[in-house]
Design an enzyme around this catalytic site. Structure first.
Site, PDB file in Angstrom:
ATOM      1  N   ASP A  43       0.803  -1.218   0.000  1.00 56.07           N
ATOM      2  CA  ASP A  43       0.000   0.000   0.000  1.00 56.07           C
ATOM      3  C   ASP A  43       0.835   1.266   0.000  1.00 56.07           C
ATOM      4  OD1 ASP A  43      -2.260  -1.402   0.002  1.00 56.07           O
ATOM      5  OD2 ASP A  43      -3.045  -0.621   1.909  1.00 56.07           O
ATOM      6  N   ALA A  44       1.878   1.257   0.842  1.00 63.16           N
ATOM      7  CA  ALA A  44       2.682   2.465   0.992  1.00 63.16           C
ATOM      8  C   ALA A  44       3.355   2.801  -0.340  1.00 63.16           C
ATOM      9  CB  ALA A  44       3.722   2.260   2.081  1.00 63.16           C
ATOM     10  N   ASP A  47       0.686   4.078  -2.806  1.00 61.56           N
ATOM     11  CA  ASP A  47       0.293   5.471  -2.550  1.00 61.56           C
ATOM     12  C   ASP A  47       1.366   6.433  -3.034  1.00 61.56           C
ATOM     13  OD1 ASP A  47      -2.165   4.967  -1.504  1.00 61.56           O
ATOM     14  OD2 ASP A  47      -1.544   5.089   0.601  1.00 61.56           O
ATOM     15  N   LEU A  91     -12.539   7.688  -2.073  1.00 62.01           N
ATOM     16  CA  LEU A  91     -12.245   8.844  -1.218  1.00 62.01           C
ATOM     17  C   LEU A  91     -10.922   9.456  -1.639  1.00 62.01           C
ATOM     18  CD1 LEU A  91     -13.023   7.319   2.296  1.00 62.01           C
ATOM     19  CD2 LEU A  91     -14.299   9.176   1.206  1.00 62.01           C
ATOM     20  N   LYS A 124     -11.192   4.008   8.791  1.00 60.92           N
ATOM     21  CA  LYS A 124     -11.195   3.612   7.383  1.00 60.92           C
ATOM     22  C   LYS A 124     -10.805   2.137   7.347  1.00 60.92           C
ATOM     23  CE  LYS A 124      -9.173   4.881   2.885  1.00 60.92           C
ATOM     24  NZ  LYS A 124      -9.338   3.586   2.337  1.00 60.92           N
ATOM     25  N   LYS A 301     -15.966  13.134   7.681  1.00 61.73           N
ATOM     26  CA  LYS A 301     -17.064  13.492   6.774  1.00 61.73           C
ATOM     27  C   LYS A 301     -17.820  14.692   7.327  1.00 61.73           C
ATOM     28  CE  LYS A 301     -17.714   8.634   5.562  1.00 61.73           C
ATOM     29  NZ  LYS A 301     -18.428   7.392   5.801  1.00 61.73           N
ATOM     30  N   LYS A 325      -4.991   9.207   5.770  1.00 62.09           N
ATOM     31  CA  LYS A 325      -4.261   7.935   5.758  1.00 62.09           C
ATOM     32  C   LYS A 325      -3.288   7.865   6.932  1.00 62.09           C
ATOM     33  CE  LYS A 325      -4.071   5.385   2.428  1.00 62.09           C
ATOM     34  NZ  LYS A 325      -4.593   4.453   1.489  1.00 62.09           N
ATOM     35  N   CYS A 419      18.867 -30.289  17.527  1.00 60.60           N
ATOM     36  CA  CYS A 419      18.768 -29.082  18.358  1.00 60.60           C
ATOM     37  C   CYS A 419      19.877 -28.098  17.954  1.00 60.60           C
ATOM     38  CB  CYS A 419      18.925 -29.445  19.832  1.00 60.60           C
ATOM     39  SG  CYS A 419      19.081 -27.982  20.874  1.00 60.60           S
ATOM     40  N   CYS A 422      22.476 -27.800  21.226  1.00 63.11           N
ATOM     41  CA  CYS A 422      23.339 -28.881  21.711  1.00 63.11           C
ATOM     42  C   CYS A 422      23.544 -29.987  20.674  1.00 63.11           C
ATOM     43  CB  CYS A 422      22.758 -29.477  22.988  1.00 63.11           C
ATOM     44  SG  CYS A 422      21.238 -30.413  22.702  1.00 63.11           S
TER      45      CYS A 422
END
Ligand code: IVH
Length: 696
Positions: A43-44, A47, A91, A124, A301, A325, A419, A422
């Site tokens: 998203d970042a 945008d 929007l 939002k 709004k 945002k 492991c 050990c």
């Protein structure tokens, strides 16, 4: 490693070719999203790219007749064949307080005066827009937003969306508009169900919604959640309050039985001024990390329907609403490696090493993974582009791979064959793998933890001395600490003075309450808080040892999975516990032991009836006054001693927030959340008064 900057913040397009390429990337991202596929941009980045395209278009007017940025969803949304009753708009965005003021100024310009009807502020929701039509109280059709004028019929989801009932109590006719999403919990379940059906994982909850809306013939159903943010009348009806406010429309929708943004834990605020709207944005932003679903901003709004009509609509969005945002809490980055460490309880803990990426103000290059089964369920491969989520103080977590971006030849995350500490066998009987030697494998971290703050509190016994004692063969388990002589401590610490001081500390440690002694054992799933609950419930080590798995279920936080593990591990530690008893270590919980069941405690104030009984207390900031030096764990201990519950985040169940004033004078995010929810805020002094009998 260089960090991928948040939102590629200052992206500038310098040529028509760069502009064209950016448009192609935007279209590809929107196209993938609407096709129900995982997007190649987070998203970042999306945008930032979109802002750069808009900046180019503003600087080159007339050169871009067919830009997709003027269209709803950048023109990539599938149109669908169901006509919307009225257009379903998107929007416009703002990214900070000045831009919110600028939006408000533009709204006032359009109205030719101040905004008289006030504003609403609501979350939002980060999902997908749908319109749902009710006729005579029955949900008859669900339609996606599509291109805003036509959407796709997705009525196949009817019956699997919480908040969108199939039948209403009254035979009313109207259309609700809102967001359908996966809550965090629903998303985890969806990933499991999908994996069980051999499907590829969803990259994140939003992609999961887009995919689920479009998938009409899946052999399984995935539960989603809906909240309405608007409504319109249908068939010329007049169900909705005409000429009223946005808040009234939502109230009418809620009264009909459909959930609205006002019903979310973030709620709907009605305010008079834009400054109060900004405060509302901040309050919702502060609640974000604790919300059970994703939000990517806050919507402001104009509340009055008349003023909305006056302000009017643009081609893509209304002029009377704006999306503020919030910083991205989810980014994409590359999973390079998974490292496994053995913790104090012997559990193998995987950590993902990632290409560094900036999320919500900090650089993330490591994220926790849960266990091998979870890694397999998530189908993680080395080299995968993965979505990583981090909000507020929470530990970053890897959500899922973006399978479409998987490099050729990528291998699934390898699981350890032995492991990693050990080299011995691994006990794979539980989802969380553990060294077969249990807490005995990672002796150094176990002893360090046991000697540490809020456990045995052996001041001065740090990592170096612990190592020296183990290397000298003097400490093979926690109980051995109490058999050490002053001479042995002197050798380990390198001086008689330090040796004597340590010996004094060990003497004090011998009388710590049972909760701390129990915690020092390193039993899986019994950290400080759980040990306090166990000790408070049973009162003595003898009673805990005698308890069956079934009896342990009475302790809050112990479920059918954890109970037998505690029983088995405590039984296996019998020699260590016996050695502790023989060394004179305290095995009772003081307050509990002084209070036979049903009677008040010796001091007349039994914890169950203490001043905090039935109350949940959250603490923020550095304590002062009588509480000076109380860390988070000590505060939690104090709260529980006084009969209360210690909470980590402020929510509707919180009774008090104990808040120390911050050095900057700026309220903490918890204080903002408390104000919003009407939670009583106490200074450390006021809280100390309340629990005065339990201090010291
Ligand atoms: S109002 C005419 N309110 O965000 C106004 N939208 O990025 C229409 N969204 O398309 C939208 N939460 O799908 C509104 N509280 C909210 C919202 C919200 C999420 C979505 C919606 C919209 C998108 C724009």
């Amino acid at each position: 490693m260089t960090a991928i900057p948040a939102a590629e913040a200052h992206l500038v397009l310098s040529s028509p070719a760069a502009y064209e390429a950016a448009i192609d990337r935007l279209r590809a991202a929107s196209g993938a999203y609407y096709a129900g596929e995982n997007s190649p941009l987070d998203d970042a980045s999306y945008d930032a790219l979109r802002l750069a395209v808009l900046a180019w278009e503003a600087a080159h007017p007339g050169e871009v007749p067919e830009s997709p940025t003027g269209l709803v969803a950048d023109g990539a949304a599938p149109e669908g064949d169901v006509a919307h009753t009225t257009r379903l708009l998107s929007l416009d965005n703002v990214f900070g307080p000045e831009q919110l003021l600028a939006w408000d100024a533009s709204l006032r310009r359009r109205l030719g005066r101040e905004v008289a009807g006030g504003y609403t502020v609501e979350p939002k929701l980060d999902g997908a827009a749908i319109a749902a039509r009710y006729r005579d109280g029955k949900l008859v059709r669900v339609v996606t937003r599509g291109d805003g004028t036509h959407g796709e019929d997705v009525s196949h989801v009817v019956g699997s969306v919480v908040g969108l009932p199939e039948v209403l109590a009254e035979p009313v006719t109207f259309e609700v508009r809102g967001e359908v999403l996966f809550t965090h919990e629903q998303f985890e379940t969806a990933q499991e169900v999908r994996a069980a059906h051999g499907g590829t994982p969803f990259a994140n909850p939003r992609n999961a919604v887009a995919g689920t809306l479009r998938a009409k013939d899946r052999p399984y159903r995935l539960e989603m959640t809906f909240w309405a943010y608007g409504a319109v009348d249908l068939d010329g009806g007049s169900f909705l309050p005409a000429g009223g406010t946005h808040a009234e429309v939502l109230a009418a929708v809620a009264a009909a039985g459909v959930r609205t943004t006002a019903d979310t834990p973030a709620g709907l605020r009605v305010v008079d001024t834009i400054a109060e709207a900004q405060a509302g944005v901040d309050a919702i932003g502060a609640l974000r990390a604790g919300l059970p679903f994703g939000i990517d901003g806050v919507v402001v709004k104009a509340n009055s329907a008349a003023e909305q009509a006056e302000a009017g609509l643009g081609s893509r969005f209304p002029y009377w609403a704006i999306a503020y945002k919030l910083s991205a809490v989810e980014r994409q980055t590359v999973l390079r490696e998974v490292v496994w460490e053995v913790g104090r309880t012997g559990v193998l803990a995987p950590t993902a090493l990632l290409d560094a990426v900036e999320i919500d103000g900090s650089t993330v290059s490591r994220a926790t993974l849960h266990n091998p089964a979870d890694i397999a369920r998530r189908d993680l491969h080395l080299g995968d582009t993965v979505t990583v989520y981090k909000a507020g103080d929470i530990i970053p977590r890897v959500q899922a791979p973006v399978v479409e971006l998987r490099p050729d030849g990528a291998v699934p995350v390898p699981l350890p064959a032995a492991c990693p500490n050990c080299g011995g066998d691994i006990d794979k009987s539980q989802e969380r793998w553990r060294c077969a030697k249990g807490a005995g494998c990672a002796l150094a971290p176990l002893v360090e933890y046991a000697a540490g703050r809020d456990v045995l509190d052996i001041d001065g016994l740090g990592r170096t001395y612990v190592k020296a004692l183990i290397d000298a063969g003097l400490v093979a388990d926690v109980a051995d600490l109490f058999t050490l002589t002053e001479e042995q401590l002197t050798v380990a610490a390198g001086s008689a003075r330090r040796g004597a001081k340590l010996a004094e500390q060990f003497e004090l440690a011998r009388s710590r309450p049972l909760s701390r002694v129990f915690c020092a054992l390193g039993i899986r799933g019994t950290g400080r808080r759980m040990s306090r609950r166990l000790a408070a419930h049973f009162g003595t080590m003898e009673a805990i040892r005698a308890a069956s798995a079934e009896e342990l279920l009475a302790v809050e936080g112990i479920g059918p999975e954890k109970a037998p593990v505690v029983v088995a591990e405590l039984a296996a530690l019998a020699p260590v516990v016996d050695k502790l008893i023989a060394a004179g270590v305290n095995m009772t919980e003081p307050e509990r032991a002084a209070q036979p069941a049903g009677e008040p405690g010796a001091d007349g104030a039994a914890p169950a009836a203490g001043p905090l009984a039935g109350r949940t207390v959250v603490v923020t900031g550095k304590m002062t006054g009588r509480l000076d030096g109380y860390g988070r764990s000590q505060m939690n201990e104090l709260i529980e001693r006084a009969g209360g519950r210690a909470g980590s985040g402020v929510n509707a169940r919180t009774t008090y927030l104990v808040s120390a004033p911050s050095a900057t004078g700026k309220p903490s995010s918890k204080a903002v959340a408390a104000e919003k929810l009407g939670v009583e805020v106490l200074t450390p002094e006021a809280f100390a008064d309340l629990v005065a009998d339990y201090l010291g």
